[in-house]
Design a protein around this motif. Structure first.
Motif, short mmCIF file in Angstrom:
data_model
loop_
_atom_site.label_atom_id
_atom_site.label_comp_id
_atom_site.label_asym_id
_atom_site.label_seq_id
_atom_site.Cartn_x
_atom_site.Cartn_y
_atom_site.Cartn_z
N PRO A 88 -14.08 11.49 -9.27
CA PRO A 88 -12.94 12.28 -8.78
C PRO A 88 -11.64 11.46 -8.81
O PRO A 88 -11.66 10.25 -8.63
N SER A 89 -10.51 12.16 -9.01
CA SER A 89 -9.24 11.46 -9.13
C SER A 89 -8.89 10.68 -7.87
O SER A 89 -8.28 9.61 -7.95
N GLY A 90 -9.29 11.20 -6.69
CA GLY A 90 -9.01 10.47 -5.45
C GLY A 90 -9.75 9.15 -5.38
O GLY A 90 -9.20 8.15 -4.92
N ILE A 91 -11.00 9.15 -5.84
CA ILE A 91 -11.78 7.91 -5.86
C ILE A 91 -11.20 6.94 -6.88
O ILE A 91 -11.09 5.73 -6.63
N ALA A 92 -10.81 7.46 -8.05
CA ALA A 92 -10.19 6.60 -9.07
C ALA A 92 -8.90 5.99 -8.54
O ALA A 92 -8.60 4.81 -8.76
N ALA A 93 -8.11 6.79 -7.82
CA ALA A 93 -6.88 6.28 -7.23
C ALA A 93 -7.17 5.22 -6.17
O ALA A 93 -6.41 4.26 -6.01
N LEU A 94 -8.26 5.38 -5.45
CA LEU A 94 -8.67 4.38 -4.46
C LEU A 94 -8.94 3.04 -5.13
O LEU A 94 -8.45 2.00 -4.68
N VAL A 95 -9.70 3.06 -6.21
CA VAL A 95 -9.98 1.81 -6.93
C VAL A 95 -8.70 1.24 -7.50
O VAL A 95 -8.46 0.02 -7.44
N LEU A 96 -7.83 2.10 -8.03
CA LEU A 96 -6.57 1.65 -8.59
C LEU A 96 -5.70 0.97 -7.55
O LEU A 96 -4.91 0.07 -7.87
N SER A 97 -5.84 1.36 -6.29
CA SER A 97 -5.02 0.78 -5.24
C SER A 97 -5.26 -0.72 -5.08
O SER A 97 -4.39 -1.43 -4.56
N SER A 98 -6.38 -1.22 -5.54
CA SER A 98 -6.64 -2.66 -5.46
C SER A 98 -5.78 -3.46 -6.42
O SER A 98 -5.84 -4.69 -6.43
N SER A 99 -4.96 -2.79 -7.22
CA SER A 99 -4.07 -3.50 -8.14
C SER A 99 -3.11 -4.41 -7.39
O SER A 99 -2.60 -5.38 -7.95
N SER A 100 -2.84 -4.12 -6.10
CA SER A 100 -1.96 -4.99 -5.33
C SER A 100 -2.56 -6.40 -5.23
O SER A 100 -1.83 -7.40 -5.27
N LEU A 101 -3.88 -6.48 -5.12
CA LEU A 101 -4.53 -7.79 -5.07
C LEU A 101 -4.42 -8.50 -6.41
O LEU A 101 -4.14 -9.71 -6.48
N PHE A 102 -4.63 -7.76 -7.51
CA PHE A 102 -4.52 -8.36 -8.83
C PHE A 102 -3.07 -8.75 -9.13
O PHE A 102 -2.82 -9.75 -9.80
N ALA A 103 -2.11 -7.98 -8.61
CA ALA A 103 -0.70 -8.32 -8.79
C ALA A 103 -0.39 -9.63 -8.07
O ALA A 103 0.36 -10.48 -8.58
N ALA A 104 -0.96 -9.81 -6.88
CA ALA A 104 -0.73 -11.04 -6.13
C ALA A 104 -1.31 -12.25 -6.88
O ALA A 104 -0.66 -13.31 -6.98
#
Length: 287
Positions: A88-104
Motif C-alpha cells: 500500500p502507498s501508505g506503507i511505502a511512504a512509511l519506509v520512504l520516511s526513513s530517508s531522513s536517516l540516510f540523508a544524515a
C-alpha cells in the motif's frame, strides 16, 4: 515561513503518494517517471529563463548535478512507483520516511555535517510514531514475493532520496539556483528513466486517458514543480537531514485522506502515534 514550507511540502507530497499508486498500475514506472521529469525539467528551465536566471552549470558541478538527478529524480521515484505495486502507498511512504536517516549519513560523509542530538532524538520519535501507526498494517500483510519486493523497492527509494537530498545541499552550497538545479536534475532523471525502459525492454507507450493525463499533470506540476521548489528551499534553510524529515510525516497525510474519503476510524493507537510524530517534528524543527 519555514513551518509553512514544511507543512505545504508534507501535504503535497503526501497526496502525491496516493496519486502515484494509482498511476503505477497504468503504465511502466520508469516510463511514467521519465515523462513526469521531462515536464518538470522543461518547466523549471523555462521558469529560469523567463526570470532571467542563467541555466548554464560550471563544468566542476555537472557531475554532482547529474548524480542528484539520477538519484533523487530518477531512481528514487522509479523505486517508489514499483514499491506501490507491491505494498500500500501508505506503507511505502512509511519506509520512504526513513530517508531522513540516510540523508544524515550521506551529509556526514559528503558534507561533513554533524546532526545535533535534539534533531536525532526528533527523527527517532518521528519514526517511532510512524511505527506505532503502521505496525499493525505491516504485520497484517502476507509476506509473499510481491510484498517483499515492494518493501525492497521502498527501501531503495529511501536510500536514493536521502543521498540525493545530501547532494542537493552540496549543489546549493555552490550557489546554484534551485530552479536550475531542479530543471537539469529532472532532465537527468528523465534520461535515467528512458535508459531504464530501453534496457529492460519496456514499451514506450502510455495510456492516453483523461484519468492518466490528469494524474500526470498533478504529479508533474503540484507534486513535483511546486513541491520540489519548497523542499529544496527547506534544504537551503534548515539543512538536508531536517528537510528530509518532511518525508517522515508524509504517511500521516495518507491516513488523513483515508479518514476523509475511505472512512478510516481513528483509534487510540493512531492518536498516540500521531502525537509522537508531532513531538518529533517539534524537536527537529527547533534543533
Amino acid at each position: 515561513m519555514t513551518a509553512a514550507l514544511f507543512l505545504a511540502t508534507v501535504l503535497f507530497w503526501g497526496s502525491g503518494a496516493i496519486v502515484t499508486s494509482l498511476q503505477a498500475g497504468a503504465s511502466a514506472p520508469e516510463l511514467s517517471v521519465a515523462i513526469r521529469m521531462f515536464l518538470v525539467g522543461l518547466s523549471m528551465l523555462g521558469f529560469s529563463i523567463a526570470t532571467g536566471k542563467p541555466i548554464t552549470i560550471a563544468r566542476s558541478d555537472r557531475l554532482w548535478v547529474m548524480m542528484q538527478g539520477i538519484l533523487f529524480f530518477g531512481l528514487a521515484f522509479i523505486a517508489f512507483y514499483k514499491a506501490t505495486k507491491g505494498i500500500p502507498s501508505g506503507i511505502a511512504a512509511l519506509v520512504l520516511s526513513s530517508s531522513s536517516l540516510f540523508a544524515a549519513i550521506a551529509s556526514r560523509l559528503l558534507l561533513n555535517l554533524r546532526i545535533s542530538r535534539r534533531a536525532t532524538i526528533g527523527i527517532v520519535f518521528g519514526l517511532l510514531g510512524l511505527g506505532i501507526v503502521a505496525a499493525p498494517q505491516i504485520f497484517a500483510l502476507h509476506l509473499d514475493p510481491q510484498t517483499v519486493t515492494g518493501f525492497i523497492w521502498a527501501g531503495v527509494a529511501a536510500m536514493a532520496t536521502g543521498a540525493g537530498t545530501a547532494i542537493a545541499a552540496r549543489n546549493q552550497r555552490r550557489g546554484l539556483p534551485i530552479p536550475v538545479l531542479m530543471g537539469w536534475g529532472a532532465l537527468c532523471g528523465c534520461g535515467f528513466g528512458v535508459a531504464w525502459a530501453v534496457v529492460v525492454g519496456t514499451s514506450l507507450t502510455i495510456p492516453v486517458t483523461v484519468g492518466y493525463l490528469a494524474q500526470l499533470a498533478y504529479l508533474a506540476i503540484i507534486a513535483s514543480c511546486v513541491t520540489f521548489l519548497m523542499y529544496f528551499t527547506l534544504i537551503e534553510k534548515v539543512g538536508p537531514a531536517r528537510a528530509a524529515y518532511a518525508l517522515t510525516v508524509v504517511p500521516i497525510v495518507a491516513i488523513t485522506i483515508s479518514v476523509i474519503f475511505e472512512g478510516l476510524h481513528i483509534d487510540t493507537r493512531l492518536a498516540f502515534g500521531g502525537a509522537t510524530i508531532l513531538l518529533g517534528n517539534i524537536l527537529v524543527l527547533n534543533a
